[in-house]
Design an enzyme around this catalytic site. Structure first.
Site, short mmCIF file in Angstrom:
data_model
loop_
_atom_site.label_atom_id
_atom_site.label_comp_id
_atom_site.label_asym_id
_atom_site.label_seq_id
_atom_site.Cartn_x
_atom_site.Cartn_y
_atom_site.Cartn_z
CD GLU A 23 -0.94 0.41 3.70
OE1 GLU A 23 -1.71 1.90 3.51
OE2 GLU A 23 -1.06 -0.28 5.20
CB ALA A 140 -13.62 1.66 4.91
CE LYS A 158 1.11 1.95 15.10
NZ LYS A 158 0.53 1.64 13.50
N1 PSU Z 1 -1.68 0.90 11.02
C1 PSU Z 1 -0.49 1.20 11.23
N2 PSU Z 1 -0.40 2.05 10.04
C2 PSU Z 1 -0.67 2.64 8.42
C3 PSU Z 1 -1.96 2.03 8.51
C4 PSU Z 1 -3.27 1.68 10.01
O1 PSU Z 1 -0.28 0.94 11.71
O2 PSU Z 1 -0.24 3.11 7.78
C5 PSU Z 1 -3.43 3.19 7.89
C6 PSU Z 1 -3.50 2.01 6.77
O3 PSU Z 1 -3.41 2.11 5.08
C7 PSU Z 1 -5.17 2.01 6.51
C8 PSU Z 1 -5.50 3.40 7.83
O4 PSU Z 1 -5.39 1.38 5.80
O5 PSU Z 1 -3.98 3.94 8.14
C9 PSU Z 1 -7.10 3.11 8.23
O6 PSU Z 1 -6.92 4.37 8.28
P1 PSU Z 1 -8.30 5.19 8.97
O7 PSU Z 1 -7.89 4.32 10.36
O8 PSU Z 1 -8.40 6.54 8.93
O9 PSU Z 1 -9.34 3.66 8.06
#
Ligand code: PSU
Ligand code: MN
Length: 304
Positions: A23, A140, A158
């Site tokens: 990603e 999402a 996390k």
């Molecule tokens: N968790 C991590 N590192 C990250 C992300 C999540 O430990 O870089 C990033 C990933 O791209 C994940 C996104 O899909 O954050 C999730 O964001 P949100 O909680 O806004 O959906």
């Protein structure tokens, strides 16, 4: 969809060789420059040295790209937060405006699946945020895991998230949560969380067989393979949880909400640990890349 697949990736797919998606939100929003670019390029190397073809995913001038070039990866890293973090709901705007976008777990899955890539390695997934009972903040990523046919290899989620609730939502969406040689859900910086996964995977072949069984039965949706951080980089849960709690208090007092939460917490935790959490983050991604690629190789063998 307007997906551009790199020549190397297209050829590998055609020949049934293992391709591993990566990603770009982790590059633009998950780590600082220049470690983000160094890590992204090293991860591609690790995929290759384990027998796979890497396909870093992102959006360039409104086109979803599966297999970003080295220059594009560098630009994702240099521009950082000025590149929008793109989840499923943002895709139409980014496509229509022909802008660049950093893909989250959700959108990396969408673009990878469109290109025919079935495996995807990352650090951690999004999930149910703490306090979701009042904020409704549920990533999402979980919805996408429920519907899109890509296997995601990560180091769990996390502890900035509510992990028991995250597991409940994954169960509701029908997503198998597997532990690679562990029966406990890893929590990113820590190898343990006190929570059980659905099944402990013995080896690469075992993992590939489970994914194949899901596909053979046409059970749509993702498979989540959680792989614990290597022992030598792992944190003591009490120590890291104290840091996380403090970062969350700060986030709430600053009124940070929605899509800014995860990037804020990642950056703040790295600052508060004097960069040690960043090193842990990098190492666990490397480890996931090796394990994920081996599983993708076994899967390619099974389908030969
Ligand atoms: N968790 C991590 N590192 C990250 C992300 C999540 O430990 O870089 C990033 C990933 O791209 C994940 C996104 O899909 O954050 C999730 O964001 P949100 O909680 O806004 O959906
Ligand atoms: Mn969210």
């Amino acid at each position: 969809m307007h997906v551009r697949v790199s020549e190397e990736v297209a050829q590998a797919l055609q020949e049934g060789r293992p391709v591993v998606a990566l990603e770009s939100t982790i590059i633009s929003h998950g780590m600082p420059y220049p470690q983000n670019v160094e890590t992204a390029l090293k991860v591609e190397e690790i995929v290759r040295s384990n027998g796979g073809v890497p396909a870093t995913v992102g959006i360039v001038d409104g086109v979803g790209v599966v297999g970003l070039s080295r220059e594009e990866i560098e630009e994702m890293g240099k521009r950082g937060h000025s590149i929008p973090k793109v989840s499923r709901r943002d895709l139409p705007v980014i496509f229509a405006e022909k802008s660049w976008g950093a893909t989250t777990v959700a959108t990396t899955m969408i673009l990878a699946a469109d290109a025919g890539v079935e495996f995807f390695v990352t650090g951690g997934i999004g999930g149910v945020h703490r306090g979701a009972e009042s904020t409704f903040d549920i990533s999402a990523d979980l919805e996408e895991l429920g519907r899109t046919n890509v296997t995601v290899i990560c180091a769990g989620a996390k502890a900035i998230l509510d992990l028991p609730k995250t597991l409940e939502v994954l169960e509701t969406k029908g997503v198998p949560v597997l532990g690679f040689q562990t029966d406990e859900l890893p929590a990113f910086y820590t190898r343990t969380s006190g929570l059980k996964v659905d099944y402990c995977i013995k080896d690469y072949r075992d993992a590939a067989q489970i994914v194949k069984a899901k596909r053979d039965f046409h059970l749509d949706g993702g498979v989540l393979i959680t792989n614990p951080i290597p022992e030598e980089y792992s944190y003591d849960p009490t120590e890291i949880n104290r840091v996380i709690e403090e970062a969350i208090v700060e986030m709430n007092s600053k009124g940070i909400k929605g899509k800014e939460c995860t990037p804020f917490l990642l950056a703040r935790i790295a600052e508060m640990t004097g960069g040690r959490s960043l090193e842990a983050n990098i190492q666990l991604v490397f480890n996931n890349a090796a394990v994920g690629t081996r599983i993708a190789c076994e899967y390619a063998e099974l389908n030969r």
